[in-house]
Scaffold this motif. Structure first.
Motif, PDB file in Angstrom:
ATOM      1  N   ARG A 167       5.759  -2.825  12.459  1.00 26.72           N
ATOM      2  CA  ARG A 167       4.429  -2.510  12.980  1.00 26.72           C
ATOM      3  C   ARG A 167       3.403  -2.283  11.867  1.00 26.72           C
ATOM      4  O   ARG A 167       2.211  -2.118  12.145  1.00 26.72           O
ATOM      5  N   ILE A 168       3.848  -2.264  10.612  1.00 21.41           N
ATOM      6  CA  ILE A 168       2.929  -2.018   9.500  1.00 21.41           C
ATOM      7  C   ILE A 168       2.086  -3.268   9.244  1.00 21.41           C
ATOM      8  O   ILE A 168       2.610  -4.371   9.104  1.00 21.41           O
ATOM      9  N   THR A 169       0.779  -3.093   9.187  1.00 22.82           N
ATOM     10  CA  THR A 169      -0.128  -4.211   8.942  1.00 22.82           C
ATOM     11  C   THR A 169      -0.104  -4.614   7.470  1.00 22.82           C
ATOM     12  O   THR A 169       0.089  -3.780   6.583  1.00 22.82           O
ATOM     13  N   GLU A 170      -0.299  -5.897   7.243  1.00 25.22           N
ATOM     14  CA  GLU A 170      -0.370  -6.409   5.875  1.00 25.22           C
ATOM     15  C   GLU A 170      -1.808  -6.329   5.370  1.00 25.22           C
ATOM     16  O   GLU A 170      -2.737  -6.704   6.077  1.00 25.22           O
ATOM     17  N   ILE A 171      -1.984  -5.844   4.157  1.00 27.02           N
ATOM     18  CA  ILE A 171      -3.307  -5.719   3.548  1.00 27.02           C
ATOM     19  C   ILE A 171      -3.636  -6.997   2.781  1.00 27.02           C
ATOM     20  O   ILE A 171      -2.782  -7.548   2.072  1.00 27.02           O
ATOM     21  N   ARG A 172      -4.871  -7.475   2.919  1.00 28.60           N
ATOM     22  CA  ARG A 172      -5.299  -8.624   2.124  1.00 28.60           C
ATOM     23  C   ARG A 172      -5.684  -8.121   0.729  1.00 28.60           C
ATOM     24  O   ARG A 172      -6.664  -7.380   0.579  1.00 28.60           O
ATOM     25  N   ILE A 173      -4.938  -8.540  -0.266  1.00 28.56           N
ATOM     26  CA  ILE A 173      -5.161  -8.055  -1.630  1.00 28.56           C
ATOM     27  C   ILE A 173      -6.227  -8.924  -2.301  1.00 28.56           C
ATOM     28  O   ILE A 173      -6.076 -10.154  -2.375  1.00 28.56           O
ATOM     29  N   PRO A 174      -7.317  -8.320  -2.784  1.00 30.09           N
ATOM     30  CA  PRO A 174      -8.335  -9.102  -3.505  1.00 30.09           C
ATOM     31  C   PRO A 174      -7.727  -9.809  -4.712  1.00 30.09           C
ATOM     32  O   PRO A 174      -6.786  -9.303  -5.340  1.00 30.09           O
ATOM     33  N   GLU A 175      -8.254 -10.969  -5.021  1.00 34.83           N
ATOM     34  CA  GLU A 175      -7.689 -11.783  -6.097  1.00 34.83           C
ATOM     35  C   GLU A 175      -7.606 -11.020  -7.406  1.00 34.83           C
ATOM     36  O   GLU A 175      -6.621 -11.145  -8.145  1.00 34.83           O
ATOM     37  N   GLU A 176      -8.621 -10.199  -7.689  1.00 34.76           N
ATOM     38  CA  GLU A 176      -8.619  -9.482  -8.971  1.00 34.76           C
ATOM     39  C   GLU A 176      -7.544  -8.398  -9.041  1.00 34.76           C
ATOM     40  O   GLU A 176      -7.184  -7.927 -10.115  1.00 34.76           O
ATOM     41  N   LEU A 177      -7.015  -7.988  -7.875  1.00 35.64           N
ATOM     42  CA  LEU A 177      -5.955  -6.973  -7.858  1.00 35.64           C
ATOM     43  C   LEU A 177      -4.575  -7.582  -7.638  1.00 35.64           C
ATOM     44  O   LEU A 177      -3.571  -6.885  -7.789  1.00 35.64           O
ATOM     45  N   ASN A 178      -4.513  -8.862  -7.296  1.00 32.26           N
ATOM     46  CA  ASN A 178      -3.239  -9.495  -6.971  1.00 32.26           C
ATOM     47  C   ASN A 178      -2.560  -9.985  -8.252  1.00 32.26           C
ATOM     48  O   ASN A 178      -2.316 -11.176  -8.446  1.00 32.26           O
ATOM     49  N   ILE A 179      -2.271  -9.024  -9.123  1.00 35.59           N
ATOM     50  CA  ILE A 179      -1.735  -9.337 -10.447  1.00 35.59           C
ATOM     51  C   ILE A 179      -0.221  -9.174 -10.475  1.00 35.59           C
ATOM     52  O   ILE A 179       0.501 -10.017 -10.975  1.00 35.59           O
ATOM     53  N   GLU A 180       0.248  -8.092  -9.902  1.00 38.29           N
ATOM     54  CA  GLU A 180       1.676  -7.784  -9.876  1.00 38.29           C
ATOM     55  C   GLU A 180       2.100  -7.528  -8.434  1.00 38.29           C
ATOM     56  O   GLU A 180       2.175  -6.376  -7.997  1.00 38.29           O
ATOM     57  N   PRO A 181       2.399  -8.577  -7.669  1.00 39.46           N
ATOM     58  CA  PRO A 181       2.704  -8.379  -6.242  1.00 39.46           C
ATOM     59  C   PRO A 181       3.877  -7.437  -5.983  1.00 39.46           C
ATOM     60  O   PRO A 181       3.949  -6.819  -4.927  1.00 39.46           O
ATOM     61  N   HIS A 182       4.789  -7.305  -6.942  1.00 37.84           N
ATOM     62  CA  HIS A 182       5.975  -6.480  -6.682  1.00 37.84           C
ATOM     63  C   HIS A 182       5.669  -4.981  -6.693  1.00 37.84           C
ATOM     64  O   HIS A 182       6.531  -4.187  -6.343  1.00 37.84           O
ATOM     65  N   TRP A 183       4.439  -4.606  -7.092  1.00 34.33           N
ATOM     66  CA  TRP A 183       4.098  -3.187  -6.954  1.00 34.33           C
ATOM     67  C   TRP A 183       2.781  -2.968  -6.211  1.00 34.33           C
ATOM     68  O   TRP A 183       2.221  -1.884  -6.217  1.00 34.33           O
ATOM     69  N   GLY A 184       2.311  -3.994  -5.514  1.00 30.60           N
ATOM     70  CA  GLY A 184       1.069  -3.879  -4.762  1.00 30.60           C
ATOM     71  C   GLY A 184       1.249  -3.101  -3.467  1.00 30.60           C
ATOM     72  O   GLY A 184       2.346  -2.658  -3.116  1.00 30.60           O
ATOM     73  N   TRP A 185       0.140  -2.969  -2.714  1.00 29.37           N
ATOM     74  CA  TRP A 185       0.142  -2.163  -1.493  1.00 29.37           C
ATOM     75  C   TRP A 185       1.166  -2.639  -0.459  1.00 29.37           C
ATOM     76  O   TRP A 185       1.670  -1.840   0.323  1.00 29.37           O
ATOM     77  N   ASN A 186       1.463  -3.942  -0.439  1.00 29.37           N
ATOM     78  CA  ASN A 186       2.403  -4.475   0.553  1.00 29.37           C
ATOM     79  C   ASN A 186       3.849  -4.481   0.073  1.00 29.37           C
ATOM     80  O   ASN A 186       4.743  -4.879   0.822  1.00 29.37           O
ATOM     81  N   SER A 187       4.088  -4.060  -1.152  1.00 24.98           N
ATOM     82  CA  SER A 187       5.429  -4.159  -1.734  1.00 24.98           C
ATOM     83  C   SER A 187       6.354  -3.059  -1.221  1.00 24.98           C
ATOM     84  O   SER A 187       5.912  -1.963  -0.863  1.00 24.98           O
ATOM     85  N   PRO A 188       7.660  -3.320  -1.180  1.00 28.98           N
ATOM     86  CA  PRO A 188       8.622  -2.273  -0.818  1.00 28.98           C
ATOM     87  C   PRO A 188       8.506  -1.047  -1.728  1.00 28.98           C
ATOM     88  O   PRO A 188       8.659   0.093  -1.270  1.00 28.98           O
ATOM     89  N   TYR A 189       8.239  -1.291  -3.018  1.00 33.27           N
ATOM     90  CA  TYR A 189       8.100  -0.151  -3.945  1.00 33.27           C
ATOM     91  C   TYR A 189       6.977   0.772  -3.512  1.00 33.27           C
ATOM     92  O   TYR A 189       7.160   1.985  -3.367  1.00 33.27           O
ATOM     93  N   TRP A 190       5.784   0.210  -3.294  1.00 32.57           N
ATOM     94  CA  TRP A 190       4.643   1.076  -2.984  1.00 32.57           C
ATOM     95  C   TRP A 190       4.788   1.718  -1.606  1.00 32.57           C
ATOM     96  O   TRP A 190       4.432   2.870  -1.404  1.00 32.57           O
ATOM     97  N   ARG A 191       5.339   0.978  -0.655  1.00 28.64           N
ATOM     98  CA  ARG A 191       5.529   1.555   0.671  1.00 28.64           C
ATOM     99  C   ARG A 191       6.479   2.744   0.636  1.00 28.64           C
ATOM    100  O   ARG A 191       6.289   3.721   1.342  1.00 28.64           O
ATOM    101  N   GLY A 192       7.505   2.666  -0.182  1.00 26.00           N
ATOM    102  CA  GLY A 192       8.458   3.764  -0.263  1.00 26.00           C
ATOM    103  C   GLY A 192       8.060   4.870  -1.217  1.00 26.00           C
ATOM    104  O   GLY A 192       8.636   5.962  -1.178  1.00 26.00           O
ATOM    105  N   PHE A 193       7.078   4.612  -2.075  1.00 28.00           N
ATOM    106  CA  PHE A 193       6.687   5.553  -3.135  1.00 28.00           C
ATOM    107  C   PHE A 193       6.132   6.856  -2.558  1.00 28.00           C
ATOM    108  O   PHE A 193       6.435   7.946  -3.043  1.00 28.00           O
TER     109      PHE A 193
END
Length: 371
Positions: free
Chosen positions: A211-237
């Motif tokens: 049920r968690i919505t996916e966030i559209r990551i701006p191009e300038e922030l889409n540098i390291e997808p593995h720690w972005g807002w949609n990543s398992p790391y950030w969701r669990g952090f």
């Protein structure tokens, strides 16, 4: 008695539809309350590029910095219990924090963004890239020097909220996430709310994680997808400064409690006096602040006070005693006591620094209110 004008409400829905249909915002959820009446509206899609799944009415959003005042509410529960005072120095609870010019920083400084601490650690990106735990962030915040002595400047700082979460853990022996669930989310029946995504959200036939919505990551922030807002790391952090997952209806329960002087159903969650203090401008209580600092964005205890200097996110029509908080993922929550109204606007489109979509929607919402 204030009420929502039905014809004008159509303008709110039309504006939301326009933002979605022109693909400026992938998803928008509204929960608006005026006196006893409420309106909700959902438009968009669960995933940024997937047209097949419309935005669910039970969608869960990462609300980013709306997390901050909720963590502060947790600390205010400790204040009401007699465990601390606003004027207590932080080093009383975290001895290793009291170094490098941070000796005089108080709980009030952290709650009002006047501690002088930076927003983020200088190596914030490196820590996220290494999938560092929250404890490593706290350790390094305890070691850094503030940009200015406490009480001299108003500087928005996520690092200070991280330290407040650590105070909660030192005082209670519970993580901030566990404590908030116990003292706020469970009493307020916020059943789809958590600081960080817990493991149980991934289990069962209908896991909440879907049920968690996916966030559209701006191009300038889409540098390291593995720690972005949609990543398992950030969701669990479970970042105390921006890691809350919740729904509009859950947040509405929190708002009702705030509007009712700390009461929810048959429970008195907070003293009315505590909330009065939390939602008034505290900057006049900081003697070292300059006149210009006091005339900028106002701060209560965790809550931003709406002033002419900060129409960002809130629009242009709220009353001077309104308060709320925005989030970098494209979210805002505001309460206007004079209008007897509140709004929760959650999107999946980051809108830094000015939140234009949020501000425009806020203006249309206020325009629906008849006195």
């Amino acid at each position: 008695m204030p009420q929502i004008n039905a014809e004008r409400w159509n303008a709110v829905e039309q504006l939301v539809d326009h933002f979605y249909e022109t693909d400026q915002v992938p998803a928008i959820a509204l929960q608006v309350m005026v006196e006893e009446a409420s309106r909700s509206y959902f438009k968009g899609r669960q995933r940024v590029s997937d047209e097949r799944e419309s935005l669910r009415e039970d969608a869960i959003f990462l609300v980013a910095s709306i997390t901050k005042p909720i963590v502060v509410l947790g600390v205010l529960k400790l204040l009401e219990a007699g465990d601390l005072l606003l004027g207590d120095r932080v080093k009383r609870f975290i001895p290793e924090f009291g170094c490098a010019g941070k000796h005089g920083i108080t709980i009030r400084h952290l709650m009002t963004h006047t501690s002088g601490l930076p927003d983020m650690l200088p190596n914030n990106r490196e820590l996220r890239s290494a999938n560092a735990p929250l404890s490593e962030f706290v350790k390094q915040i305890c070691q850094i020097a503030p940009d200015e002595p406490p009480g001299r400047m108003v500087q928005y700082q996520s690092s200070g909220i991280a330290i407040l979460a650590e105070v909660i853990q030192r005082v209670t022996g519970q993580t901030c996430a566990e404590y908030l669930t116990q003292v706020l989310f469970e009493p307020l029946e916020m059943r789809d709310t958590s600081l960080g995504v817990p493991g149980e959200w991934s289990t069962g036939n209908q896991p909440k994680i879907d049920r968690i919505t996916e966030i559209r990551i701006p191009e300038e922030l889409n540098i390291e997808p593995h720690w972005g807002w949609n990543s398992p790391y950030w969701r669990g952090f479970g970042a105390p400064w921006g890691g809350l997952f919740t729904t509009p209806s859950d947040l509405a329960n929190l708002v009702k409690m705030l509007q009712q002087g700390g009461r929810y159903r048959q429970q008195q969650i907070f003293s009315p006096r505590t909330l009065e203090e939390a939602t008034r401008n505290q900057l006049n209580n900081i003697p070292g602040l300059s006149k210009s600092a006091r005339q900028g964005k106002g701060w209560g205890l965790g809550w931003q006070i709406v002033t002419p200097a900060n129409s960002d996110y809130y629009g242009d029509l709220l009353s001077p005693n309104a308060y709320g908080h925005g989030g970098a993922t494209g979210t805002v929550l505001w309460i206007d006591p004079r209008l007897q109204a509140s709004a929760i606007i959650l999107t999946t489109q980051p809108q830094e620094p000015h939140g234009r979509f949020l501000a425009r929607i806020s203006n249309t919402i206020v325009a629906t209110i008849e006195q």
